[in-house]
Design a protein around this motif. Structure first.
Motif, PDB file in Angstrom:
ATOM      1  N   PRO A   1       9.228   2.874   2.908  1.00  0.00           N
ATOM      2  CA  PRO A   1       8.480   3.848   2.109  1.00  0.00           C
ATOM      3  C   PRO A   1       9.076   5.247   2.205  1.00  0.00           C
ATOM      4  O   PRO A   1       9.823   5.571   3.131  1.00  0.00           O
ATOM      5  CB  PRO A   1       7.083   3.810   2.725  1.00  0.00           C
ATOM      6  CG  PRO A   1       7.015   2.532   3.478  1.00  0.00           C
ATOM      7  CD  PRO A   1       8.408   2.264   3.954  1.00  0.00           C
ATOM      8  N   THR A   2       8.680   6.067   1.264  1.00  0.00           N
ATOM      9  CA  THR A   2       9.198   7.434   1.223  1.00  0.00           C
ATOM     10  C   THR A   2       8.438   8.382   2.140  1.00  0.00           C
ATOM     11  O   THR A   2       8.939   9.447   2.467  1.00  0.00           O
ATOM     12  CB  THR A   2       9.143   7.974  -0.219  1.00  0.00           C
ATOM     13  OG1 THR A   2       9.812   9.227  -0.287  1.00  0.00           O
ATOM     14  CG2 THR A   2       7.716   8.135  -0.709  1.00  0.00           C
ATOM     15  N   HIS A   3       7.223   8.011   2.583  1.00  0.00           N
ATOM     16  CA  HIS A   3       6.363   8.995   3.231  1.00  0.00           C
ATOM     17  C   HIS A   3       6.006   8.673   4.672  1.00  0.00           C
ATOM     18  O   HIS A   3       5.198   9.378   5.269  1.00  0.00           O
ATOM     19  CB  HIS A   3       5.078   9.181   2.415  1.00  0.00           C
ATOM     20  CG  HIS A   3       4.206   7.965   2.377  1.00  0.00           C
ATOM     21  ND1 HIS A   3       4.458   6.906   1.538  1.00  0.00           N
ATOM     22  CD2 HIS A   3       3.073   7.630   3.051  1.00  0.00           C
ATOM     23  CE1 HIS A   3       3.526   5.991   1.694  1.00  0.00           C
ATOM     24  NE2 HIS A   3       2.676   6.402   2.615  1.00  0.00           N
TER      25      HIS A   3
ATOM     26  N   SER B   1       0.820  -1.206   0.000  1.00  0.00           N
ATOM     27  CA  SER B   1       0.000   0.000   0.000  1.00  0.00           C
ATOM     28  C   SER B   1       0.858   1.262   0.000  1.00  0.00           C
ATOM     29  O   SER B   1       0.362   2.354  -0.281  1.00  0.00           O
ATOM     30  CB  SER B   1      -0.924   0.013   1.225  1.00  0.00           C
ATOM     31  OG  SER B   1      -0.168   0.140   2.420  1.00  0.00           O
ATOM     32  N   SER B   2       2.131   1.115   0.315  1.00  0.00           N
ATOM     33  CA  SER B   2       3.024   2.277   0.384  1.00  0.00           C
ATOM     34  C   SER B   2       3.949   2.371  -0.819  1.00  0.00           C
ATOM     35  O   SER B   2       5.008   2.997  -0.753  1.00  0.00           O
ATOM     36  CB  SER B   2       3.872   2.195   1.662  1.00  0.00           C
ATOM     37  OG  SER B   2       4.612   0.983   1.705  1.00  0.00           O
TER      38      SER B   2
ATOM     39  N   GLY C   1      16.760  28.307   7.934  1.00  0.00           N
ATOM     40  CA  GLY C   1      17.936  27.465   7.785  1.00  0.00           C
ATOM     41  C   GLY C   1      17.712  26.020   8.146  1.00  0.00           C
ATOM     42  O   GLY C   1      18.664  25.304   8.499  1.00  0.00           O
ATOM     43  N   ILE C   2      16.468  25.553   8.049  1.00  0.00           N
ATOM     44  CA  ILE C   2      16.130  24.162   8.373  1.00  0.00           C
ATOM     45  C   ILE C   2      15.523  23.520   7.124  1.00  0.00           C
ATOM     46  O   ILE C   2      14.504  23.978   6.615  1.00  0.00           O
ATOM     47  CB  ILE C   2      15.122  24.082   9.537  1.00  0.00           C
ATOM     48  CG1 ILE C   2      15.668  24.797  10.772  1.00  0.00           C
ATOM     49  CG2 ILE C   2      14.795  22.633   9.855  1.00  0.00           C
ATOM     50  CD1 ILE C   2      14.650  24.948  11.895  1.00  0.00           C
ATOM     51  N   ASN C   3      16.152  22.470   6.644  1.00  0.00           N
ATOM     52  CA  ASN C   3      15.685  21.792   5.437  1.00  0.00           C
ATOM     53  C   ASN C   3      14.818  20.584   5.779  1.00  0.00           C
ATOM     54  O   ASN C   3      15.259  19.674   6.499  1.00  0.00           O
ATOM     55  CB  ASN C   3      16.866  21.304   4.600  1.00  0.00           C
ATOM     56  CG  ASN C   3      17.655  22.445   3.984  1.00  0.00           C
ATOM     57  OD1 ASN C   3      17.162  23.561   3.877  1.00  0.00           O
ATOM     58  ND2 ASN C   3      18.872  22.163   3.575  1.00  0.00           N
ATOM     59  N   VAL C   4      13.595  20.574   5.266  1.00  0.00           N
ATOM     60  CA  VAL C   4      12.717  19.408   5.299  1.00  0.00           C
ATOM     61  C   VAL C   4      12.088  19.302   3.918  1.00  0.00           C
ATOM     62  O   VAL C   4      12.378  20.096   3.032  1.00  0.00           O
ATOM     63  CB  VAL C   4      11.623  19.538   6.386  1.00  0.00           C
ATOM     64  CG1 VAL C   4      12.246  19.611   7.775  1.00  0.00           C
ATOM     65  CG2 VAL C   4      10.719  20.745   6.125  1.00  0.00           C
ATOM     66  N   SER C   5      11.215  18.333   3.714  1.00  0.00           N
ATOM     67  CA  SER C   5      10.492  18.246   2.448  1.00  0.00           C
ATOM     68  C   SER C   5       9.013  18.057   2.731  1.00  0.00           C
ATOM     69  O   SER C   5       8.602  17.909   3.882  1.00  0.00           O
ATOM     70  CB  SER C   5      11.028  17.087   1.595  1.00  0.00           C
ATOM     71  OG  SER C   5      10.847  15.858   2.255  1.00  0.00           O
ATOM     72  N   ALA C   6       8.215  18.072   1.678  1.00  0.00           N
ATOM     73  CA  ALA C   6       6.770  17.879   1.799  1.00  0.00           C
ATOM     74  C   ALA C   6       6.332  16.805   0.818  1.00  0.00           C
ATOM     75  O   ALA C   6       6.892  16.680  -0.271  1.00  0.00           O
ATOM     76  CB  ALA C   6       6.027  19.182   1.541  1.00  0.00           C
ATOM     77  N   THR C   7       5.346  16.005   1.228  1.00  0.00           N
ATOM     78  CA  THR C   7       4.788  14.985   0.348  1.00  0.00           C
ATOM     79  C   THR C   7       3.313  15.274   0.131  1.00  0.00           C
ATOM     80  O   THR C   7       2.690  16.003   0.908  1.00  0.00           O
ATOM     81  CB  THR C   7       4.945  13.582   0.965  1.00  0.00           C
ATOM     82  OG1 THR C   7       4.175  13.510   2.179  1.00  0.00           O
ATOM     83  CG2 THR C   7       6.397  13.288   1.287  1.00  0.00           C
TER      84      THR C   7
END
Length: 390
Positions: free
Chosen positions: A158-160, A107-108, A340-346
């Motif tokens: 999984p990526t998320h 499912s992922s 100055g903080i790196n994150v990502s979004a899904t």
């Protein structure tokens, strides 16, 4: 073994200027990797691309030994490719499926892999999850016993969300039933100890840019030596095969049949260095460190009103996904970057099969060079964002 955090941060200059929590997207490379990359590019500029490759032939060959040692493979089972998607494609599109054959997945599953299933018009069976999140081994075994499975294709991590799928147990079942097993390990290699013999996979795809800390535009494909006897790449060139006569050719016998003659030579050399760097630290130590950091981050976030942690899994890794009430996840990512903080979004387009998917989420992914102070800084920034949204 324990990670010498001060040492690895000193070998990662960007740690002085940014809090990098986007390692599931692209990690910060250490100096030995960037030095190898830039040195070869400088050599190409100085003497020519072909000539530089000839001079560095030993380093190019060393890539196969280093990556093979990292994942417990033989050097003849490793192919250098430009990314994990292309590695996965080379395995998947080289498979032939009989009428009515189905692909079993999770499912992922990643969006690129799901699109590939659809492109080939295959029947796709999505395994149910265990209550804790990982795929159901009982459901997989039942599916294999019914017959008609042409491929089991899953992701290791999984990526998320934070879960780790039981990849070795899947390998035990696919070997028992004689079904090909394609394992997407793009989030796993460089984060968790990987041994392809223990995993039992026929193919394993991985990228360089994530937890391996290699350059972008690099990756590799593992193909089990027994599989090389029957699996064929979807295309060949003058490296993967020899043009033996006007009407004939002979394909290579090793995994380099999945490569093309033209490649990112500097990236290949640097990815080999990244594999050696990871091995030098010890993958058990890396895995222990990232799990400890990720668990601490989840604990911090759970204590912030308005922040909801979304991770699942009996075993959880470096990826921490969450939402901030009243805030768009993309806007959170940009607001944090300004600090100055790196994150990502899904978003939902990356996880169409997951019944627990939310429209969008923030993803923070730690690595061993991150510190407790950096996690405190992220938590404080999120607390302010969540408070201002109420």
């Amino acid at each position: 073994m324990r990670i010498d955090v001060d040492k690895v941060r000193a070998e990662t200059p960007a740690c002085r200027t940014v809090v990098h929590l986007n390692n599931a997207g692209a990690a910060l490379p250490p100096l030995p990797v960037t030095d190898a990359l830039t040195a070869h590019l400088a050599l190409e500029a100085g003497i020519g691309g072909y000539e530089a490759a000839d001079r560095q032939a030993g380093a190019v060959e060393g890539f196969y030994d280093s990556v093979a040692a990292l994942v417990g493979a033989g050097r003849e089972e490793i192919a250098y490719v430009e990314n994990a998607t292309r590695a996965w494609d080379l395995a998947f599109y080289g498979l032939e499926f009989g009428p009515g054959a189905r692909v079993v997945t999770t499912s992922s599953e990643y969006a690129s892999n799901g699109i590939a299933f659809l492109q080939r018009g295959l029947e796709v069976e999505v395994l149910p999850d265990e209550p804790s999140g990982e795929l159901s081994l009982a459901a997989l075994e039942a599916s294999l016993r019914r017959g008609g499975v042409g491929l089991v294709a899953i992701n290791y991590m999984p990526t998320h969300n934070g879960l780790v799928n039981p990849a070795a147990e899947v390998g035990r079942l696919t070997r028992e039933h004689g079904v090909p097993y394609l394992l997407d390990a793009c989030q796993a290699v460089g984060q968790v100890p990987v041994d392809v013999a223990e995993l039992g996979c026929d193919f394993l795809s991985a990228t360089g840019r994530k937890f391996m800390r290699g350059p972008r535009g690099t990756g590799f494909l593992y193909v089990r030596r027994e599989v090389l006897g029957w699996h064929r790449p979807p295309f060949l060139d003058l490296l993967s095969a020899e043009w033996t006569s006007p009407g004939g050719y002979e394909m290579r016998g090793d995994a380099r049949r999945y490569e093309t003659w033209e490649r990112y030579v500097a990236g290949q050399i640097a990815l080999g260095v990244a594999a050696e760097y990871a091995r030098g630290l010890g993958m058990e130590a890396v895995w222990a460190r990232v799990r400890e950091l990720a668990a601490g981050l989840r604990e911090r976030l759970a204590g912030i009103p308005g922040v909801q942690v979304l991770d699942r899994g009996a075993v959880r890794g470096a990826i921490v996904s969450f939402t901030v009430a009243g805030r768009d996840s993309g806007a959170v990512r940009l607001a944090l970057r300004e600090q100055g903080i790196n994150v990502s979004a899904t978003d939902i387009a990356h996880q169409r099969l997951d019944p627990f998917a939310v429209p969008s989420a923030v993803r923070a992914s730690v690595h061993y060079y991150n510190t407790e102070e950096e996690l405190d800084r992220l938590a404080a920034a999120l607390g302010e964002l969540a408070s201002s949204a109420r």
